[in-house]
Design an enzyme around this catalytic site. Structure first.
Site, mmCIF file in Angstrom:
data_model
loop_
_atom_site.group_PDB
_atom_site.id
_atom_site.type_symbol
_atom_site.label_atom_id
_atom_site.label_comp_id
_atom_site.label_asym_id
_atom_site.label_seq_id
_atom_site.Cartn_x
_atom_site.Cartn_y
_atom_site.Cartn_z
ATOM 1 N N PHE A 172 24.315 5.181 -13.411
ATOM 2 C CA PHE A 172 25.676 5.253 -13.965
ATOM 3 C C PHE A 172 26.492 4.077 -13.449
ATOM 4 O O PHE A 172 26.544 3.837 -12.240
ATOM 5 C CB PHE A 172 26.366 6.570 -13.582
ATOM 6 C CG PHE A 172 27.747 6.694 -14.190
ATOM 7 C CD1 PHE A 172 27.905 7.111 -15.503
ATOM 8 C CD2 PHE A 172 28.879 6.341 -13.465
ATOM 9 C CE1 PHE A 172 29.176 7.195 -16.084
ATOM 10 C CE2 PHE A 172 30.153 6.420 -14.024
ATOM 11 C CZ PHE A 172 30.291 6.853 -15.337
ATOM 12 N N ASP A 191 25.260 -1.123 -6.904
ATOM 13 C CA ASP A 191 26.488 -0.415 -7.262
ATOM 14 C C ASP A 191 26.702 0.661 -6.194
ATOM 15 O O ASP A 191 26.066 1.709 -6.227
ATOM 16 C CB ASP A 191 26.326 0.186 -8.666
ATOM 17 C CG ASP A 191 27.532 1.021 -9.095
ATOM 18 O OD1 ASP A 191 28.341 1.400 -8.225
ATOM 19 O OD2 ASP A 191 27.644 1.318 -10.306
ATOM 20 N N LYS A 202 35.753 4.191 -5.806
ATOM 21 C CA LYS A 202 35.957 5.559 -5.340
ATOM 22 C C LYS A 202 36.555 5.637 -3.924
ATOM 23 O O LYS A 202 37.749 5.446 -3.771
ATOM 24 C CB LYS A 202 34.650 6.356 -5.456
ATOM 25 C CG LYS A 202 34.200 6.488 -6.912
ATOM 26 C CD LYS A 202 33.342 7.705 -7.171
ATOM 27 C CE LYS A 202 33.270 8.010 -8.651
ATOM 28 N NZ LYS A 202 32.205 7.377 -9.392
HETATM 29 C C1 LIG Z 1 32.216 6.469 -10.582
HETATM 30 C C2 LIG Z 1 31.228 5.400 -10.671
HETATM 31 C C3 LIG Z 1 31.473 4.234 -11.431
HETATM 32 C C4 LIG Z 1 32.720 4.064 -12.278
HETATM 33 O O1 LIG Z 1 33.882 4.043 -11.521
HETATM 34 P P1 LIG Z 1 35.301 4.228 -12.266
HETATM 35 O O2 LIG Z 1 36.305 4.093 -11.173
HETATM 36 O O3 LIG Z 1 35.277 5.589 -12.900
HETATM 37 O O4 LIG Z 1 35.405 3.159 -13.276
HETATM 38 C C5 LIG Z 1 30.518 3.247 -11.435
HETATM 39 N N1 LIG Z 1 29.382 3.373 -10.723
HETATM 40 C C6 LIG Z 1 29.111 4.457 -9.979
HETATM 41 C C7 LIG Z 1 27.858 4.519 -9.180
HETATM 42 C C8 LIG Z 1 30.025 5.524 -9.936
HETATM 43 O O5 LIG Z 1 29.744 6.601 -9.216
#
Ligand SMILES: *Cc1c(COP(=O)(O)O)cnc(C)c1O
Length: 401
Positions: free
Chosen positions: A143, A228, A257
């Site tokens: 994701f 990420d 986050k």
């Molecule tokens: C939540 C998340 C995102 C996206 O972050 P947003 O602040 O919602 O744009 C991208 N990568 C990972 C692994 C995430 O958990």
């Protein structure tokens, strides 16, 4: 939920349903206040929060450190313009480079925006150093966000035909499968991007040997390795950054986050050799926004001073141990986690029902898939709060049996 909302809440819900563009099925409650591990709704009902704003409120709800940082910065400088340096921007970038092995930071406001920055930087590398290579290989079940490019990078099955045409140049291969990755890397590849623990994917952990081989594969081919760490960074997995579990480093890391503890903030970190953007190639009105920077510094200081990565490891182990103890009674199919990023699979696809039943009992948990429950509480969580969580969870589960 079955409870009749009080009149104030009912009025708010009517107004919300009328005016908020529909994007999600939300329960018939309105959140009003938070403190520590707890949230209160407008009817005064209290919830023990093991979702933590979606792995965001790492210091708990309404922490004093954020209030203090915002008050001080708001009274000093709210916004100069992204065209100027500002004091907290420089201070925060310096702190982040000191605690990681990166040299350069780009700030943004959301995780997806940080990943967009990483994607652009990787393509810049491809254009500059790999004769126009532009393709980024990601893994299945990952994701990376909800902008068009990060949705294309995500490759979620349910999104396959959403908002077509997709942004080209992304390719997904199976996770933890080094041969599939080796076969996919070619002359058009500029980067490999993945999460070390797939958060939305249900807490799937990357194998150590796999990550070591990815590093080697990237080095051999001049391809960038992007982690990420939007969900795994800043102490969540029991280390400041999840890559520390693997003994290697990526070329680019994205954070989001937890970095703002609930304030919109994200970052792209990279090495000096990938300082590749030219003036105007990348930017953003809120890049290095002073309020966000002040909050980021305060959150980071708290994570370090309160040793919250250590707490995440200890309390995470305690949760795993309690879950193992319940495994046979409740027939959990899989228990997985690192630090305070934990999931367990249920025998039946009752995730959503369980979330609703726990909410009615005053406990917030998350179900990223119908079979999976995920626990991502604030990093400040205590053993007593974990015991309270299990009391409610087992009560709810016993009622179903
Ligand atoms: C939540 C998340 C995102 C996206 O972050 P947003 O602040 O919602 O744009 C991208 N990568 C990972 C692994 C995430 O958990």
């Amino acid at each position: 939920m079955s409870i009749e909302p009080d009149t104030d809440t009912a009025r708010l819900l009517d107004a919300g349903n009328e005016t908020i563009l529909f994007t999600a099925n939300r329960p018939d409650i309105v959140m009003e206040r938070g403190e520590g591990l707890y949230l209160w709704d407008t009817a005064g009902k209290k919830y023990l929060d093991f979702v933590g704003g979606w792995a965001v409120v790492c210091l708990g709800h309404s922490p004093f450190a954020i209030k203090k940082a915002l008050e001080k910065q708001a009274a000093t400088l709210v916004n100069a313009s992204p065209a100027f340096y500002n004091r907290p921007m420089i201070e925060f970038a310096k702190r982040l480079t000191e605690i990681s092995r990166f040299d350069k930071v780009f700030f943004a406001s959301s995780g997806a925006e940080a990943n967009e920055g990483a994607i652009k930087l990787a393509r810049k590398h491809g254009a500059r150093n790999r004769s126009g290579a532009y393709e980024i290989i990601t893994v299945k079940n990952g994701f990376h966000g909800r902008t068009l490019a990060t949705m294309s990078a995500t490759g979620k099955q349910q999104w396959a035909h959403l908002y077509e045409p997709k942004v080209p140049g992304f390719l997904q291969v199976p996770f933890n499968d080094i041969e599939a990755m080796q076969a996919a890397v070619g002359s058009s590849t500029c980067a490999i991007m993945l999460e070390l623990v797939q958060g939305e994917g249900g807490v799937r952990v990357a194998e150590e040997a796999y990550i070591a081989k990815l590093r080697q594969l990237c080095d051999e081919n001049g391809v960038l390795l992007i982690f990420d760490e939007i969900q795994t960074g800043l102490g969540r997995t029991g280390k400041m950054f999840a890559y520390e579990h693997y003994g290697i480093q990526p070329d680019i890391m994205t954070l989001g986050k937890g970095i703002g503890g609930g304030f919109p903030l994200s970052a792209v970190l990279t090495k000096a050799e990938y300082n590749l953007f030219e003036a105007g190639d990348q930017g953003g009105t809120y890049s290095g926004q002073p309020l966000a920077m002040a909050v980021g510094i305060a959150v980071l200081n708290e994570i370090i001073d309160q040793q919250l990565a250590d707490n995440a490891e200890q309390q995470g182990n305690y949760i795993l141990q309690r879950l193992e103890g319940m495994r046979s009674k409740y027939q959990f199919q899989r228990i997985s986690g690192k630090g305070l990023l934990i999931a367990f699979d249920l025998q039946e696809a009752i995730g959503r029902e369980l979330v609703e039943e726990c909410m009615a009992e005053g406990l917030l948990i998350n179900s990223p898939h119908p079979h999976t429950i995920r626990l991502i509480p604030p990093l400040t969580v205590s053993k007593a709060e974990i015991d309270d969580m299990f009391d409610i969870l087992t009560r709810v589960m016993d009622k179903r049996q």
